[in-house]
Write an enzyme that holds these catalytic residues in place. Sequence first.
Site, mmCIF file in Angstrom:
data_model
loop_
_atom_site.group_PDB
_atom_site.id
_atom_site.type_symbol
_atom_site.label_atom_id
_atom_site.label_comp_id
_atom_site.label_asym_id
_atom_site.label_seq_id
_atom_site.Cartn_x
_atom_site.Cartn_y
_atom_site.Cartn_z
ATOM 1 N N THR A 139 0.836 -1.197 0.000
ATOM 2 C CA THR A 139 0.000 0.000 0.000
ATOM 3 C C THR A 139 0.874 1.252 0.000
ATOM 4 O O THR A 139 1.745 1.418 0.849
ATOM 5 C CB THR A 139 -0.886 0.009 1.258
ATOM 6 O OG1 THR A 139 -1.660 -1.197 1.300
ATOM 7 C CG2 THR A 139 -1.815 1.207 1.267
ATOM 8 N N GLU A 140 0.629 2.141 -0.969
ATOM 9 C CA GLU A 140 1.344 3.420 -1.072
ATOM 10 C C GLU A 140 2.866 3.258 -1.090
ATOM 11 O O GLU A 140 3.605 4.125 -0.642
ATOM 12 C CB GLU A 140 0.935 4.361 0.070
ATOM 13 C CG GLU A 140 -0.574 4.533 0.233
ATOM 14 C CD GLU A 140 -1.253 5.191 -0.959
ATOM 15 O OE1 GLU A 140 -0.554 5.625 -1.887
ATOM 16 O OE2 GLU A 140 -2.494 5.264 -0.954
ATOM 17 N N LEU A 141 3.320 2.108 -1.610
ATOM 18 C CA LEU A 141 4.755 1.785 -1.694
ATOM 19 C C LEU A 141 5.450 1.789 -0.327
ATOM 20 O O LEU A 141 6.666 2.008 -0.231
ATOM 21 C CB LEU A 141 5.491 2.744 -2.647
ATOM 22 C CG LEU A 141 5.093 2.691 -4.129
ATOM 23 C CD1 LEU A 141 6.013 3.593 -4.959
ATOM 24 C CD2 LEU A 141 5.142 1.272 -4.686
#
Length: 411
Positions: A145-147
């Site tokens: 998630t979101e890197l």
Amino acid sequence: MKTICIYFQVHQPLRLKKYRFFNMGKDHNYLDDYTNRTIMQKVARDCYLPMNALLLELIKLYGKKFKVAFSISGIAIEQFRMYAPEVLDSFQKLAHSGNVEFLAETYSHSLASLTDRDEFIAQVKQHSKTIEAEFGVKPKAFRNTELIYSDEIGQTVASMGFRTMLTEGAKHILGWKSPNYVYANAIDQKLHLLLRNFKLSDDIAFRFSDHSWNEWPLTADKYVSWLNNPDVPGEIINLFMDYETFGEHQKAESGVFDFMRHFVKKALESGLHFATPSEASKKFQPVGVLYSPYPISWADEERDVTAWLGNDLQNEAFSKLYAMKDKIHTINHPDYNHVWDFMQESDHFYYMATKWFSDGDVHSYFNPYDSPYEAFINYMNVLSDFEIEVEKKYQEVIKEKKTRSVRTSTK
């Protein structure tokens, strides 16, 4: 010549309806179905359908020379099924081309990796099963998630069998090093890391239609010349961005679709290559180890996790949510699991952010609340009602288990 790795994030949250204190104990339908349907169908019309059609056109035109990757959250796939099945069909056509890699992530686009290893692993497995069921491929590479990434998170990802993971090329982690190489996890060096080139990615994602930008207008020729610049070191340029960049963040009238069409043509003519994350990970050996003892992400200037867990509101909501985990798993009921899934979406915590610097416009995009405090109160009202219902169901399940145990022991 350099290799280009293009990855798109596809996610739309299930948004909560305005839920007042007086709804508690009476109303257990927490979602704003109208808003969720309206936004999904709008983004499908403006982005998903035209961009998927363009990518399929480019794949047919250039064959195996052109490849991209997607990470589609389980929550987004649920909404495709409910509100825009034609979008799911178009992604399945891309999957059948053989030129598109689908990555694993957390099913709920959650922050589980920051708090609960077992929950994190369970969600990744849930997501991988969904991707395999919808697209006929088992994910081999991972994108959180979101890197979001740290040494420890990377070790957990490696323990699940993944050998490739995507994350941000954050300056405070890289130092003098370039993001244009493959790196290895500091704990388990079998895990290869692909780092986002945030400058070149954001030139498209954020600056493309900005008339005040000194490089506007961005043409395909200009962009390809930047990628081919001999003074820019590296073997691979990772262009990672939200899929909604095309047609939603950057409107169709900005010329962003035409830019993409011409960019691929010019890139191939110049000798640049395209590869999926797994292909790039196999093609290039790590040039070194990336040390990231604390979590990084691709959000805001700080590239950390304060966009979601940076204030007392967010941390209180986050702690209260994950305190329910054991009871949810004990209950193990589809209805409760569904609520548990969408309540974990990182978006809920993002709406509670009180940091409004240069990325404030990003925090407000598709934000249904007027303030972080309103987001917090609404979320906590829903969570409190859900907590009461979970406790009731949990006691029922425990009582039923005890009754079965007594019956078994008396036989």
